[in-house]
Design an enzyme around this catalytic site. Structure first.
Site, mmCIF file in Angstrom:
data_model
loop_
_atom_site.group_PDB
_atom_site.id
_atom_site.type_symbol
_atom_site.label_atom_id
_atom_site.label_comp_id
_atom_site.label_asym_id
_atom_site.label_seq_id
_atom_site.Cartn_x
_atom_site.Cartn_y
_atom_site.Cartn_z
ATOM 1 N N GLY A 126 41.823 31.305 49.935
ATOM 2 C CA GLY A 126 41.539 30.128 50.752
ATOM 3 C C GLY A 126 41.802 28.830 49.996
ATOM 4 O O GLY A 126 42.488 27.929 50.519
ATOM 5 N N SER B 67 42.677 36.902 55.696
ATOM 6 C CA SER B 67 42.163 38.023 54.907
ATOM 7 C C SER B 67 42.999 39.264 55.173
ATOM 8 O O SER B 67 43.615 39.401 56.233
ATOM 9 C CB SER B 67 40.722 38.354 55.319
ATOM 10 N N ASP C 240 32.763 27.127 52.830
ATOM 11 C CA ASP C 240 32.237 28.378 52.277
ATOM 12 C C ASP C 240 30.719 28.279 52.291
ATOM 13 O O ASP C 240 30.151 27.186 52.216
ATOM 14 C CB ASP C 240 32.739 28.543 50.830
ATOM 15 N N ARG D 161 38.269 41.268 38.550
ATOM 16 C CA ARG D 161 37.925 42.308 39.520
ATOM 17 C C ARG D 161 38.809 43.548 39.324
ATOM 18 O O ARG D 161 40.017 43.444 39.282
ATOM 19 C CB ARG D 161 38.031 41.759 40.947
ATOM 20 N N PHE E 231 42.409 40.918 34.767
ATOM 21 C CA PHE E 231 43.212 42.060 35.231
ATOM 22 C C PHE E 231 44.705 41.855 35.020
ATOM 23 O O PHE E 231 45.489 42.790 35.093
ATOM 24 C CB PHE E 231 42.878 42.416 36.691
ATOM 25 N N GLN F 60 43.667 48.508 44.784
ATOM 26 C CA GLN F 60 42.849 49.702 45.011
ATOM 27 C C GLN F 60 42.184 49.659 46.389
ATOM 28 O O GLN F 60 42.233 50.620 47.155
ATOM 29 C CB GLN F 60 41.794 49.815 43.913
ATOM 30 N N CYS G 31 42.683 43.754 44.950
ATOM 31 C CA CYS G 31 43.306 44.195 46.201
ATOM 32 C C CYS G 31 44.006 45.538 46.197
ATOM 33 O O CYS G 31 43.892 46.271 47.179
ATOM 34 C CB CYS G 31 44.243 43.102 46.695
HETATM 35 P P1 NAD Z 1 36.987 35.734 47.393
HETATM 36 O O1 NAD Z 1 35.874 36.677 47.264
HETATM 37 O O2 NAD Z 1 37.499 35.020 46.170
HETATM 38 O O3 NAD Z 1 36.618 34.588 48.470
HETATM 39 C C1 NAD Z 1 36.050 34.860 49.702
HETATM 40 C C2 NAD Z 1 35.064 33.749 50.009
HETATM 41 O O4 NAD Z 1 34.611 33.912 51.352
HETATM 42 C C3 NAD Z 1 33.813 33.750 49.133
HETATM 43 O O5 NAD Z 1 33.717 32.530 48.428
HETATM 44 C C4 NAD Z 1 32.659 33.943 50.126
HETATM 45 O O6 NAD Z 1 31.501 33.204 49.783
HETATM 46 C C5 NAD Z 1 33.275 33.423 51.405
HETATM 47 N N1 NAD Z 1 32.605 33.906 52.614
HETATM 48 C C6 NAD Z 1 32.277 35.182 52.948
HETATM 49 N N2 NAD Z 1 31.685 35.209 54.158
HETATM 50 C C7 NAD Z 1 31.642 33.929 54.599
HETATM 51 C C8 NAD Z 1 31.161 33.323 55.781
HETATM 52 N N3 NAD Z 1 30.635 34.044 56.765
HETATM 53 N N4 NAD Z 1 31.261 31.985 55.899
HETATM 54 C C9 NAD Z 1 31.796 31.246 54.925
HETATM 55 N N5 NAD Z 1 32.282 31.761 53.777
HETATM 56 C C10 NAD Z 1 32.206 33.099 53.611
HETATM 57 O O7 NAD Z 1 38.183 36.531 48.086
HETATM 58 P P2 NAD Z 1 39.756 36.275 47.928
HETATM 59 O O8 NAD Z 1 40.267 36.875 46.666
HETATM 60 O O9 NAD Z 1 40.059 34.846 48.217
HETATM 61 O O10 NAD Z 1 40.305 37.199 49.105
HETATM 62 C C11 NAD Z 1 40.096 36.868 50.454
HETATM 63 C C12 NAD Z 1 40.931 37.787 51.310
HETATM 64 O O11 NAD Z 1 42.325 37.600 51.010
HETATM 65 C C13 NAD Z 1 40.666 39.272 51.093
HETATM 66 O O12 NAD Z 1 40.790 39.946 52.313
HETATM 67 C C14 NAD Z 1 41.779 39.698 50.151
HETATM 68 O O13 NAD Z 1 42.105 41.067 50.296
HETATM 69 C C15 NAD Z 1 42.927 38.838 50.619
HETATM 70 N N6 NAD Z 1 43.941 38.538 49.595
HETATM 71 C C16 NAD Z 1 43.570 38.236 48.322
HETATM 72 C C17 NAD Z 1 44.545 37.905 47.375
HETATM 73 C C18 NAD Z 1 44.175 37.552 45.961
HETATM 74 O O14 NAD Z 1 45.083 37.334 45.170
HETATM 75 N N7 NAD Z 1 42.915 37.453 45.587
HETATM 76 C C19 NAD Z 1 45.885 37.847 47.751
HETATM 77 C C20 NAD Z 1 46.223 38.150 49.079
HETATM 78 C C21 NAD Z 1 45.243 38.485 49.993
HETATM 79 C C1 UGA Z 2 48.948 41.678 44.380
HETATM 80 C C2 UGA Z 2 50.310 41.537 45.064
HETATM 81 O O1 UGA Z 2 51.319 41.401 44.060
HETATM 82 C C3 UGA Z 2 50.325 40.320 45.984
HETATM 83 O O2 UGA Z 2 51.561 40.268 46.694
HETATM 84 C C4 UGA Z 2 49.186 40.441 46.999
HETATM 85 O O3 UGA Z 2 49.127 39.307 47.820
HETATM 86 C C5 UGA Z 2 47.878 40.575 46.251
HETATM 87 O O4 UGA Z 2 47.940 41.744 45.376
HETATM 88 C C6 UGA Z 2 46.702 40.791 47.146
HETATM 89 O O5 UGA Z 2 46.842 41.234 48.246
HETATM 90 O O6 UGA Z 2 45.625 40.524 46.621
HETATM 91 P P1 UGA Z 2 47.750 40.538 42.321
HETATM 92 O O7 UGA Z 2 46.829 41.694 42.418
HETATM 93 O O8 UGA Z 2 47.186 39.175 42.260
HETATM 94 O O9 UGA Z 2 48.760 40.535 43.556
HETATM 95 O O10 UGA Z 2 48.677 40.696 41.038
HETATM 96 P P2 UGA Z 2 49.921 41.640 40.685
HETATM 97 O O11 UGA Z 2 50.905 40.831 39.952
HETATM 98 O O12 UGA Z 2 50.408 42.392 41.841
HETATM 99 O O13 UGA Z 2 49.273 42.654 39.650
HETATM 100 C C7 UGA Z 2 48.334 43.634 40.049
HETATM 101 C C8 UGA Z 2 48.057 44.554 38.889
HETATM 102 O O14 UGA Z 2 49.183 45.375 38.611
HETATM 103 C C9 UGA Z 2 47.737 43.834 37.582
HETATM 104 O O15 UGA Z 2 46.719 44.498 36.886
HETATM 105 C C10 UGA Z 2 49.053 43.910 36.826
HETATM 106 O O16 UGA Z 2 48.894 43.804 35.451
HETATM 107 C C11 UGA Z 2 49.535 45.287 37.242
HETATM 108 N N1 UGA Z 2 50.990 45.461 37.129
HETATM 109 C C12 UGA Z 2 51.833 44.691 37.858
HETATM 110 C C13 UGA Z 2 51.489 46.461 36.298
HETATM 111 O O17 UGA Z 2 50.725 47.183 35.637
HETATM 112 N N2 UGA Z 2 52.836 46.638 36.224
HETATM 113 C C14 UGA Z 2 53.714 45.880 36.946
HETATM 114 O O18 UGA Z 2 54.939 46.111 36.833
HETATM 115 C C15 UGA Z 2 53.191 44.887 37.784
#
Ligand code: NAD
Ligand code: UGA
Length: 490
Positions: A49, A163, A69, A378, A370, A310, A308
């Site tokens: 976000g 999400s 949030d 995470r 990570f 796993q 994400c």
């Molecule tokens: P995060 O845990 O960092 O953030 C989520 C936020 O939502 C938290 O701050 C929480 O307090 C807030 N929240 C929860 N319920 C709420 C509510 N009812 N009202 C207001 N706020 C609320 O999560 P994130 O890493 O930003 O991931 C969010 C989504 O995006 C997940 O579904 C994840 O799978 C997806 N996603 C994450 C990544 C990434 O790199 N982290 C990449 C692509 C997609």
């Molecule tokens: C991953 C995807 O790459 C994003 O496209 C997606 O949006 C995101 O998940 C999500 O949905 O949260 P992220 O987890 O942030 O992104 O990072 P990555 O670069 O994909 O790495 C994930 C894990 O795989 C890390 O622990 C990284 O070290 C490991 N990795 C990555 C390897 O061990 N080998 C590789 O060749 C690449």
């Protein structure tokens, strides 16, 4: 400019429908094209976000973007000089837009009520209880936001699933919205995020694609075009893909599953390389030159982490089981099994190499995030490695340039639990390595490539071991210094 001519809500949705063909052919990557003043709200100020909305605010100065949030500390941090998310380049983007057209607030209802587009970017963790525990996505936060929107939406809105969610979640949101009397007509879109942590700003600036799924009705198409016009400010139109809702929702899970599968594939091969004197980096290079395979995501490692991969693969496994496809579920579950095995294998190799005991030996763990360039821990492989070594009674000293000590201790030992006295956190890599029997590189931070390993070697009991879980060091040079150095798949 149509901007000042077209009305704002509620008429603009219909206007967009009328203007659709025009927009479709003209949404350019610069800022000179028709826009209707709009307000965007994003619920969830996390890793997705915060950066995503900051980029929209930067690229569309005329759109008011409010990120909300429930977590007051997180919002306070977004409003401070120390952002809650470490991401290269993010500070600059936030500094440019914050206070101009980018706002962070805890007034969730107020911001939703005012908005034309509401992004839902809350967490969707793996369920830890009840039916589907350990596999299914926990959708309670999504449902809670849907109910809040239903309560306060008195003007038409576009609700955007940002999400990562199981396929068909949009129908749940639609059902909740329809159940509240007085809720204005809303369109639900799927717009999954593909950014990776550590490269979020670059990924947002130049995405491979933006995916938007919506209903194939005139209203749905109009909503898709409205959202496409937001991204169209800087993303070339041919990179904005539109699909039906379910394809978009499912594509996100599938993209992560394919990426995770590549890592598990190369990690599985790394074990075979170790048994046969092949070198996994050479194998990866050789196969990656085939344009059908490609070179990316073939880096063998101590195992993938992150919030994400796993969770999303397990979610896919659960969905396959739910839809009566056990063979497909088993296929994808293998990706997770290999990853768990790879993490255990790394720690076991350390113990075996150190003459089958690490009890009371000091092991320096370099890196805890990570992956590099993030402070996110995470599902980091470092957590498993530390736990396995502590179980063997090693004295584990961790160093990470971005992760705070209390976070490391809580991740390894659990929150609200008294910390394991064998675990400590150092302020520098040199401090961690001083007097260590072995070094384990778990995160590929650049600074670990250029450490003064001669100096480090001099301060270690002999034989001095180094286990490079990321293959970032020159093992031959380390061996020349005197280290017993091992990589992954070498
Ligand atoms: P995060 O845990 O960092 O953030 C989520 C936020 O939502 C938290 O701050 C929480 O307090 C807030 N929240 C929860 N319920 C709420 C509510 N009812 N009202 C207001 N706020 C609320 O999560 P994130 O890493 O930003 O991931 C969010 C989504 O995006 C997940 O579904 C994840 O799978 C997806 N996603 C994450 C990544 C990434 O790199 N982290 C990449 C692509 C997609
Ligand atoms: C991953 C995807 O790459 C994003 O496209 C997606 O949006 C995101 O998940 C999500 O949905 O949260 P992220 O987890 O942030 O992104 O990072 P990555 O670069 O994909 O790495 C994930 C894990 O795989 C890390 O622990 C990284 O070290 C490991 N990795 C990555 C390897 O061990 N080998 C590789 O060749 C690449």
């Amino acid at each position: 400019m149509l901007r000042n001519v077209l009305p704002r809500v509620p008429g603009w949705l219909g206007k967009y429908c009328l203007e659709k063909s025009h927009l479709a052919s003209t949404v350019p990557s610069d800022s000179h094209h028709p826009f209707i003043p709009m307000k965007i709200c994003c619920v969830g100020a996390g890793y997705v976000g915060g950066p995503t909305m900051s980029m929209i605010a930067r690229k569309a100065p005329d759109i008011q973007v409010t990120v909300v949030d429930l977590n007051e500390r997180r919002i306070a941090a977004w409003n401070s000089d120390v952002l809650p998310v470490y991401e290269p380049g993010l500070d600059e983007v936030v500094r440019e837009a914050r206070g101009r057209n980018l706002f962070f607030s805890t007034d969730v209802k107020g911001a939703i009520a005012e908005a034309d587009i509401v992004f839902v970017s809350v967490n969707t963790p793996t369920k830890t209880y009840g039916v589907g525990a350990g596999r299914a996505a926990d959708l309670r936060y999504i449902e809670s936001v849907a109910r809040t929107i239903a309560e306060v939406a008195k003007t038409p809105k576009i609700i955007v699933e940002k999400s990562t969610i199981p396929v068909r979640t949009a129908s749940t949101i639609q059902e909740i919205l329809a159940a509240y009397p007085g809720t204005a007509k809303c369109q639900v879109l799927s717009n999954p995020e593909f950014l990776a942590e550590g490269t979020a700003i670059a990924d947002l600036e130049k995405p491979d694609r933006v995916l938007i799924g919506g209903e194939r009705t005139p209203e749905g198409e109009a909503a898709i075009e409205t959202l496409a016009s937001v991204y169209g400010r800087w993303v070339p139109r041919e990179r904005i893909i539109t699909t039906n809702l379910w394809s978009s929702e499912l594509s996100k899970l599938v993209a992560n599953a394919f990426l995770a599968q590549r890592i598990s594939s190369i990690n599985a091969i790394s074990a075979l390389c170790e048994a046969t004197e092949a070198d996994v980096d050479e194998v990866a290079n050789a196969i990656g030159k085939d344009s059908r395979i490609g070179p990316k995501f073939l880096k063998a490692s101590v195992g993938f982490g992150g919030s994400c991969f796993q969770k999303d693969v397990l979610n896919l496994v659960y969905l396959c089981e739910h839809f009566g496809l056990p063979e497909v579920a088993t296929y994808w579950e293998g990706v997770i099994k290999i990853n768990d095995w790879q993490k255990r294998r790394f720690a076991a190799k350390i113990v075996r190499s150190l003459f089958n005991t690490v009890a009371d030996k000091r092991i320096a763990v370099l890196g805890f995030a990570f992956k590099k360039d993030t402070n996110d821990t995470r599902e980091s492989a470092a957590i498993n490695v530390c736990r396995d070594l502590l179980t063997e009674h090693a004295n584990v000293v961790v160093y990470d340039p971005k992760v705070p000590a209390d976070e490391i201790i809580a991740d390894v030992c659990g929150r609200g639990v008294s910390p394991n006295p064998r675990l400590s956190v150092a302020k520098t890599a040199y401090e961690a390595c001083a007097g260590a029997h072995a070094i384990a590189i778990v995160t590929e931070w650049d600074e670990f490539k250029t450490l003064d390993y001669e100096k480090i070697y001099a301060g270690m009991p002999k034989p001095a071991f180094l286990f490079d879980g990321r293959n970032i060091t020159d093992l031959a040079k380390l061996r020349a210094i005197g280290f017993r150095a091992r990589g992954i798949g070498k």
